[in-house]
Design a protein around this motif. Structure first.
Motif, mmCIF file in Angstrom:
data_model
loop_
_atom_site.group_PDB
_atom_site.id
_atom_site.type_symbol
_atom_site.label_atom_id
_atom_site.label_comp_id
_atom_site.label_asym_id
_atom_site.label_seq_id
_atom_site.Cartn_x
_atom_site.Cartn_y
_atom_site.Cartn_z
ATOM 1 N N ARG A 585 -1.183 6.677 -0.844
ATOM 2 C CA ARG A 585 -0.340 7.111 -1.965
ATOM 3 C C ARG A 585 -0.795 8.501 -2.394
ATOM 4 N NH1 ARG A 585 2.007 2.348 -4.187
ATOM 5 N NH2 ARG A 585 2.257 3.336 -6.225
ATOM 6 N N CYS A 608 3.156 5.837 1.538
ATOM 7 C CA CYS A 608 4.060 6.453 0.562
ATOM 8 C C CYS A 608 3.834 7.948 0.425
ATOM 9 C CB CYS A 608 3.875 5.804 -0.810
ATOM 10 S SG CYS A 608 4.257 4.041 -0.870
ATOM 11 N N PHE A 611 5.198 10.649 -2.376
ATOM 12 C CA PHE A 611 6.449 10.121 -2.915
ATOM 13 C C PHE A 611 7.606 11.130 -2.933
ATOM 14 C CE2 PHE A 611 3.184 7.291 -4.494
ATOM 15 C CZ PHE A 611 3.758 6.034 -4.362
ATOM 16 N N CYS A 649 6.969 3.062 2.954
ATOM 17 C CA CYS A 649 6.541 2.832 1.580
ATOM 18 C C CYS A 649 7.207 1.593 0.982
ATOM 19 C CB CYS A 649 6.866 4.056 0.722
ATOM 20 S SG CYS A 649 6.214 3.933 -0.966
ATOM 21 N N ASP A 651 6.428 -0.115 -2.516
ATOM 22 C CA ASP A 651 5.569 0.165 -3.656
ATOM 23 C C ASP A 651 4.775 -1.058 -4.102
ATOM 24 O OD1 ASP A 651 4.565 2.092 -5.371
ATOM 25 O OD2 ASP A 651 5.915 1.517 -6.989
#
Length: 664
Positions: A585, A608, A611, A649, A651
């Motif tokens: 992340r 991810c 983002f 990804c 979450d």
């Protein structure tokens, strides 16, 4: 390390649906390490003189509670996430696996209705013989509320202007005001006590712990029993014996001045200081420099003190003092050639005051050794403020702390912590915190850290050329992981190298309720700076990880400022994850070689990046150097289509509880 992000309560009290264990007098002893078969952690962790037995594996007519990994429950803070609950009249009985004359019992009893704790008896018999009584206490357990916590179960929020995940709001900015269930976020439930049995018992003898019918505790939870064969007291005939300077071995009067006189005499005459068997009351710091202090052994020599409120705050901000052995402040040149061994330090710290110097050992100690101490009920077992160098901390036991067990803080160099056993800390178990000045060339090797209630088992915050190796870390409870590499808390940048080698983690990776995601068993966190030193993560075993085995992350607000790169994973075993092997992340990159995984609950890589979901793929790249085998329900963990930076990804992937670890 100070943790400032609060986690929300999910449940309180005993936790998971209980089951009853059948009494079985013929049950064979089950010896574990961190609630695992010792063969699974061979060669890792502290080499200790006791044998661990979990209560859930013993004979009992009580009730097994757990397993549970949600914070704020009794089973979640138990070793192995299970324990045995006794009501008055019930027992749990352990069969000794080896000869022993001493036991340690880890337990919990209720708090007083208004806080402050209660006491209650626990009867101890061996083979049905004469009874000994342990007096249990919850006076050093049961914290509540937001950081830095409270002893009041009925207290209102300490920080109503903080975000509270329970209501998804800031309470003092919310109309109508939310109702916060009390007690709010109970934690730190357990304590432990030691008992010399008075004689040596053989393997196969039965130690029964009974909550007596007249107990004032509605319930007694027994987590585990450690049994040990303690040797005879150590005697030093030619020494500055503290008794000759007026120390009281019965603990009726304060012996601090007598200790000071013995130390001064020893330094003038080039002698060691000897503390014979006894309990010595010491209610302030003992200043140590160029001196050796030996006890008769930490089961026999106990230095115990009250926490004392100061009439005015000290220059360092302390509002209390208490028992502790302290080197001189680094600003005053620090202390050197200090050698402490063979005694216990028992404090009286029941609340967290971060400015207080109420630690078992403190100050700056260079060219020094600390060996064979037993420390409990202090704020931090050992807190060292550098610059200082060449300290060797070996063979200690540190339990039941309000904050860390050991912290190398600011400019500690070329120092070692080894074969030290840590259980039930209120913050990081072992930490290297490079605030203002880098810690350099230090090693944490062959240590065991179990059940840190808050934060991490072992944490490295910045620094240069440090090593974390051959450690065993189990059961972090909240706001942390087994291992953390963090750019946070004002730490200097990582430079040079960081070796993380041959460690084993088990049941690690907590749920970060403020982020609403699960953390990795090892957690890289770029909060304040980019992490790009040469980091080698080699030979580690990540067992039964609650969420991810490996996590690399930045805070949302700085995700486009800081990255994590130059991290290399090699010869890794991942046995069981609730979600992924790797969760990325953050922007950056890592390499993977001979990383074998099985029983993986979700997609192997949850990538991810930062983002932005660009057409070019994730901002985090994984480089496959070969030999990355195995996986789980979704196929190979490092699938070809995930490389080099395919976005995968999810979450908040669903959690699939893995089976218990087994031989590879």
């Amino acid at each position: 390390m100070v943790a400032v992000v609060a986690l929300a309560a999910t449940t309180a009290g005993l936790g998971a649906v209980p089951g009853t264990a059948l009494a079985d007098k013929g049950r064979s002893p089950v010896v574990t390490r961190a609630a695992l078969d010792p063969s699974l952690v061979a060669g890792r962790g502290a080499r200790v003189g006791f044998l661990e037995q979990e209560a859930e594996n013993a004979a009992t007519n009580g009730t097994v509670i757990g397993p549970d990994r949600a914070a704020y429950t009794l089973p979640s803070e138990a070793s192995g996430r299970k324990a045995v609950r006794l009501t008055p009249g019930q027992y749990v009985e352990f069969t000794l696996p080896s000869a022993a004359n001493a036991i340690t019992v880890r337990y919990s009893i209720p708090d007083a209705p208004t806080g402050g704790g209660i006491t209650a008896p626990l009867d101890v018999t061996v083979n049905g013989g004469a009874k000994k009584v342990m007096t249990l206490t919850s006076q050093y357990a049961w914290l509540y509320n937001q950081y830095p916590f409270s002893n009041d179960p009925n207290g209102d929020l300490l920080h109503p202007d903080w975000w509270i995940t329970e209501c998804q709001c800031v309470p003092n900015a919310t109309t109508p005001a939310p109702v916060i269930t009390k007690p709010f976020r109970p934690s730190h439930f357990y304590d432990e006590q030691r008992l010399l049995l008075g004689r040596t018992y053989r393997a196969g003898d039965r130690v029964r712990l009974t909550a007596p019918a007249g107990s004032g505790a509605a319930w007694t939870v027994v987590d585990l029993l450690d049994s040990e064969l303690v040797g005879a007291p150590h005697v030093r005939l030619v020494a500055a014996n503290v008794l000759l300077f007026g120390a009281d071995p019965l603990g009726r009067r304060d012996s601090a001045d007598a200790f000071d006189k013995a130390i001064a005499f020893a330094k003038r005459n080039r002698l060691k200081v000897y503390i014979p068997p006894g309990t010595y009351q010491v209610n302030r710091h003992i200043l140590v420099d160029d001196v050796t202090i030996e006890g008769a052994g930490n089961w026999y020599t106990i230095v115990k003190g009250r926490e004392v409120a100061l009439p005015t705050p000290a220059p360092d901000g302390s509002v209390h003092t208490g028992v502790g052995f302290y080197g001189k402040d680094a600003a005053a040149g620090g202390s050197r050639n200090v050698h402490l061994s063979g005694f216990a330090i028992e404090g009286d710290v029941r609340e967290r005051v971060d400015t207080d110097q109420v630690n078992g050992v403190g100050g700056a100690l260079s060219d020094s050794t600390i060996d064979g101490l037993y420390i409990r009920h202090t704020k931090v077992g050992m807190w060292f403020d550098g610059p200082m160098r060449n300290l060797r901390v070996t063979g200690n036991v540190i339990v039941d702390q309000i904050a860390d067990a050991i912290n190398f803080h600011t400019g500690v160099r070329d120092s070692l912590v080894a074969d030290t056993f840590v259980r039930n800390t209120g913050d990081d178990g072992l930490a290297m915190w490079s605030e203002k000045t880098a810690n350099t060339g230090n090693t944490f090797d062959h240590n065991t850290v179990q059940t840190p209630v808050l934060a991490n088992g072992i944490a490295v915050y910045g620094g240069t050329d440090n090593t974390v190796s051959n450690n065993l870390v189990a059961d972090p409870i909240r706001e942390g992981s087994a291992l953390q590499v963090g750019s946070r808390f004002g730490a200097e940048a990582f430079t040079g190298h960081l070796w993380i080698r041959n460690n084993t983690t088990v049941r690690a990776g907590t749920f970060e309720l403020n982020w609403n995601i699960g953390l990795g068993a090892i957690w890289f966190y770029a909060l304040e700076k980019t992490i790009d030193a040469d980091i080698q993560v080699v030979g580690n075993h990540f067992l039964d990880s609650t969420y991810n085995a490996i996590m690399l992350v930045s805070e949302w607000g700085v995700k486009d400022l800081y990255s994590i790169s130059n991290v290399h994973f090699k010869d890794i075993r991942v046995d069981g994850t609730g979600t992924s092997v790797v969760s990325a992340r953050v922007a950056g990159s890592a390499t993977f070689e001979n990383v074998d995984a099985r029983n993986v609950g979700a997609v192997g890589v949850n990538n991810c990046g930062s983002f932005h979901f660009t057409p070019a793929g994730s901002e985090f790249s994984l480089t496959d150097l070969g030999g990355n085998d195995g996986g789980g329900t979704t196929g190979p963990w490092l699938a070809a289509w995930e490389l080099p930076n395919t976005i995968t990804c999810d979450d908040r992937p669903p959690v699939v509880a893995p089976p218990a670890p087994s031989p590879w």
